[in-house]
Enzyme design. Structure first.
Site, PDB file in Angstrom:
ATOM      1  N   GLU A 122     -37.746 131.308 -13.594  1.00  0.00           N
ATOM      2  CA  GLU A 122     -37.500 131.637 -12.128  1.00  0.00           C
ATOM      3  C   GLU A 122     -37.847 132.933 -11.893  1.00  0.00           C
ATOM      4  OE1 GLU A 122     -33.860 129.742 -10.197  1.00  0.00           O
ATOM      5  OE2 GLU A 122     -33.488 129.945 -12.234  1.00  0.00           O
ATOM      6  N   ARG A 139     -42.981 120.666  -8.496  1.00  0.00           N
ATOM      7  CA  ARG A 139     -43.567 119.539  -7.219  1.00  0.00           C
ATOM      8  C   ARG A 139     -43.602 120.191  -5.926  1.00  0.00           C
ATOM      9  NH1 ARG A 139     -38.947 117.769  -9.666  1.00  0.00           N
ATOM     10  NH2 ARG A 139     -37.441 118.338  -8.099  1.00  0.00           N
ATOM     11  N   TYR A 177     -39.577 115.890 -21.229  1.00  0.00           N
ATOM     12  CA  TYR A 177     -38.307 115.157 -20.254  1.00  0.00           C
ATOM     13  C   TYR A 177     -38.444 114.003 -19.400  1.00  0.00           C
ATOM     14  CZ  TYR A 177     -39.662 117.406 -15.876  1.00  0.00           C
ATOM     15  OH  TYR A 177     -40.245 117.822 -14.703  1.00  0.00           O
ATOM     16  N   ASP A 234     -27.771 128.918 -22.353  1.00  0.00           N
ATOM     17  CA  ASP A 234     -28.414 127.542 -22.589  1.00  0.00           C
ATOM     18  C   ASP A 234     -29.786 127.983 -22.995  1.00  0.00           C
ATOM     19  OD1 ASP A 234     -28.678 124.715 -23.447  1.00  0.00           O
ATOM     20  OD2 ASP A 234     -29.351 124.333 -21.180  1.00  0.00           O
ATOM     21  N   THR A 279     -27.409 126.671 -28.297  1.00  0.00           N
ATOM     22  CA  THR A 279     -26.718 127.242 -27.188  1.00  0.00           C
ATOM     23  C   THR A 279     -25.540 128.476 -27.401  1.00  0.00           C
ATOM     24  OG1 THR A 279     -26.759 125.004 -26.027  1.00  0.00           O
ATOM     25  CG2 THR A 279     -25.185 126.371 -25.216  1.00  0.00           C
ATOM     26  N   TYR A 301     -26.517 120.737 -13.919  1.00  0.00           N
ATOM     27  CA  TYR A 301     -27.569 121.455 -12.866  1.00  0.00           C
ATOM     28  C   TYR A 301     -27.170 121.758 -11.657  1.00  0.00           C
ATOM     29  CZ  TYR A 301     -32.759 121.314 -11.894  1.00  0.00           C
ATOM     30  OH  TYR A 301     -34.226 121.371 -11.573  1.00  0.00           O
ATOM     31  N   THR A 353     -28.024 126.615 -14.950  1.00  0.00           N
ATOM     32  CA  THR A 353     -28.372 128.084 -14.569  1.00  0.00           C
ATOM     33  C   THR A 353     -27.820 128.546 -13.220  1.00  0.00           C
ATOM     34  OG1 THR A 353     -30.519 127.576 -15.647  1.00  0.00           O
ATOM     35  CG2 THR A 353     -30.369 129.365 -14.251  1.00  0.00           C
ATOM     36  N   HIS A 359     -31.236 127.290  -7.951  1.00  0.00           N
ATOM     37  CA  HIS A 359     -32.092 126.964  -9.146  1.00  0.00           C
ATOM     38  C   HIS A 359     -32.823 125.726  -9.165  1.00  0.00           C
ATOM     39  CE1 HIS A 359     -33.094 126.694 -13.341  1.00  0.00           C
ATOM     40  NE2 HIS A 359     -32.526 125.487 -13.558  1.00  0.00           N
ATOM     41  N   ASP A 384     -24.182 119.686 -20.198  1.00  0.00           N
ATOM     42  CA  ASP A 384     -24.815 120.577 -19.481  1.00  0.00           C
ATOM     43  C   ASP A 384     -25.294 120.129 -17.937  1.00  0.00           C
ATOM     44  OD1 ASP A 384     -25.435 123.497 -19.045  1.00  0.00           O
ATOM     45  OD2 ASP A 384     -27.525 122.983 -19.372  1.00  0.00           O
ATOM     46  N   ARG A 434     -39.423 126.023 -22.599  1.00  0.00           N
ATOM     47  CA  ARG A 434     -39.903 125.307 -21.477  1.00  0.00           C
ATOM     48  C   ARG A 434     -41.003 124.463 -21.551  1.00  0.00           C
ATOM     49  NH1 ARG A 434     -35.338 125.565 -18.445  1.00  0.00           N
ATOM     50  NH2 ARG A 434     -34.748 127.555 -17.696  1.00  0.00           N
ATOM     51  N   GLU A 467     -30.818 130.604 -20.099  1.00  0.00           N
ATOM     52  CA  GLU A 467     -30.433 129.976 -18.820  1.00  0.00           C
ATOM     53  C   GLU A 467     -28.887 130.591 -18.533  1.00  0.00           C
ATOM     54  OE1 GLU A 467     -32.416 125.933 -17.750  1.00  0.00           O
ATOM     55  OE2 GLU A 467     -30.351 125.812 -18.312  1.00  0.00           O
ATOM     56  N   GLN A 478     -39.994 121.205 -23.256  1.00  0.00           N
ATOM     57  CA  GLN A 478     -38.937 120.783 -22.445  1.00  0.00           C
ATOM     58  C   GLN A 478     -40.187 120.018 -21.324  1.00  0.00           C
ATOM     59  OE1 GLN A 478     -36.336 122.878 -20.285  1.00  0.00           O
ATOM     60  NE2 GLN A 478     -35.673 121.369 -19.031  1.00  0.00           N
ATOM     61  N   GLU A 493     -25.366 130.775 -17.362  1.00  0.00           N
ATOM     62  CA  GLU A 493     -24.472 129.911 -17.128  1.00  0.00           C
ATOM     63  C   GLU A 493     -23.097 130.217 -17.377  1.00  0.00           C
ATOM     64  OE1 GLU A 493     -25.364 125.903 -18.394  1.00  0.00           O
ATOM     65  OE2 GLU A 493     -27.186 126.088 -18.905  1.00  0.00           O
ATOM     66  N   LYS A 549     -33.887 122.005 -25.676  1.00  0.00           N
ATOM     67  CA  LYS A 549     -32.804 122.534 -25.285  1.00  0.00           C
ATOM     68  C   LYS A 549     -31.740 122.468 -26.579  1.00  0.00           C
ATOM     69  CE  LYS A 549     -32.868 122.865 -20.724  1.00  0.00           C
ATOM     70  NZ  LYS A 549     -32.343 124.013 -20.132  1.00  0.00           N
TER      71      LYS A 549
END
Length: 409
Positions: A357, A140, A242, A231, A255, A126, A343, A131, A124, A235, A197, A238, A199, A251
């Site tokens: 989001e 961040r 992660y 997917d 799926t 990104y 995503t 996104h 998968d 969260r 997600e 994760q 996709e 994850k």
């Protein structure tokens, strides 16, 4: 994008002008009561059993369709894919073929749709700048939203192929470790921030050899087709796991993919230019010489209401670049390998392809079915719908992806 060609009209009732006309013809695997699974094509709201009609028409490749998965057909390569597509289109547009074909047709609601292919490896990516930027701003806020490598390579992770399931399969809320921001230690329990997600997935047909790279120019030689893909993501699990190695249990629990695989040939009118990749310029092995993005519209439907419409044409990295990057170190791909785009999100709020989001990390609830929502609740049903320009001048409807959330066990 190519100019739409004139498409013959199908004699199958209800097919002409639908999202499943003869300019589409997606492949799947169907099962009827008391019969073994076989390869089929969808035309309108009917399924055509290719094993039956190929045997009756004495087609050389008939054995490829008397199979419980698409893998043998996908491995046969582009020449067989092209000849099969031309043969099927002829059957469904030539009135003189009705006596041969009609016994092999069945209403869609009379068959059970199965996972269309045996999944090899699952990767998968990104690939949406919108996104990735949204996630970066959320997690961040005082730093650059994109990490330094993001515009130099398609970032991805290896997923779990054994938990790829066909559309319509229920998804059990996963459990795992999660740690609240103000807690000293993690706790174990059901995910409280379960997400989707939206996709697009790409399916490998022809394998490659270990130690050799697949170039961007060879994308169509190895790629059989496209599926819708959700997917599912926990969260909170994760977020705790992660760093430093990336997604794992957040994850790997499920799926979902569509039951129908759209062949690349059906997307000939959907190719479009990528967003600019000149600042910085990509390395040579990631360069593409033709329109490499796809103009595919996605709808995210939560409990019957459309909550987002992400546009795939805004994706930064193309599927050809993702495949090239997967193999640039010499890793091989196998028939049935699946890779997801990551995503799909556009620049507007109503174009975001995840609830993370849409709710901005749970801080800004959105409205669905008349009430405020953030993450998924038990009993929620999510459907992803896809459409693209067809070669006949209208639009084709890619396979839907639906899943319902069951309580944790």
């Amino acid at each position: 994008m190519s100019t739409p060609a004139t498409t013959p009209t199908s004699w199958v009732e209800g097919a002409a002008g639908s999202g499943f006309d003869v300019d589409h013809l997606p492949y799947g695997v169907v099962a009827r009561p008391g019969e073994r699974p076989r390869v089929a094509v969808r035309i309108g709201d009917q399924v055509l059993d290719l094993s039956v009609v190929a045997a009756a028409d004495m087609v050389d490749t008939h054995a490829l369709f008397d199979q419980p998965t698409l893998n043998a057909f996908m491995a046969a390569g582009p020449a067989v894919w092209d000849s099969t597509r031309a043969w099927v289109r002829g059957l469904l547009t030539d009135e003189t073929e009705r006596d041969l074909v009609e016994p092999a047709l069945a209403p869609l609601d009379s068959v059970t749709m199965l996972l269309p292919f045996t999944v090899g490896d699952y990767v998968d990516f990104y690939a949406s700048e919108h996104h990735a930027s949204n996630v970066g701003h959320m997690f961040r806020p005082d730093a650059e939203p994109l990490l330094p490598n993001w515009k130099h390579l398609p970032v991805g992770y290896h997923g779990r192929s054994g938990t790829v399931v066909v559309s319509g399969t229920d998804v059990v809320r996963p459990c795992g470790q999660r740690k609240a921001p103000d807690a000293d230690l993690p706790t174990y329990g059901p995910s409280q921030r379960l997400d989707i997600e939206a996709e697009l997935g790409f399916v490998v047909g022809v394998p490659s050899t270990m130690g050799e790279r697949v170039t961007t120019a060879d994308f169509a030689r190895h790629t059989f087709g496209v599926v819708g893909l959700n997917d599912w993501s926990a969260r909170d699990i994760q977020a705790w796991e992660y760093v430093p190695l990336g997604p794992f249990l957040g994850k790997s629990f499920a799926t979902s993919i569509s039951a129908w695989v759209t062949p690349l040939a059906a997307l000939a009118a959907a190719w479009t230019d990528l967003p600019g990749q000149d600042d910085p310029a990509v390395l040579d092995y990631l360069r593409v010489d033709r329109p490499a993005g796809l103009d595919i519209e996605v709808e995210v439907v939560l409990d019957g209401e459309v909550v987002a419409r992400p546009p795939y044409r805004t994706m930064y990295w193309s599927p050809a670049q993702m495949l090239a990057h997967t193999t640039v170190n010499g890793a091989s791909v196998r028939t049935g390998d699946l890779w997801g785009s990551g995503t799909v999100s556009g620049p507007e709020r109503d174009q975001r392809g995840s609830l993370l989001e849409l709710s901005w990390g749970g801080k800004e609830p959105f409205t669905a079915a008349g009430r405020e929502r953030t993450f998924l609740e038990d009993g929620d049903e999510v459907t992803l719908r896809y459409s693209a320009p067809g070669t006949g001048g209208g639009r084709i409807s890619l396979g839907e992806v639906t899943g319902r959330i069951l309580p944790a066990r």
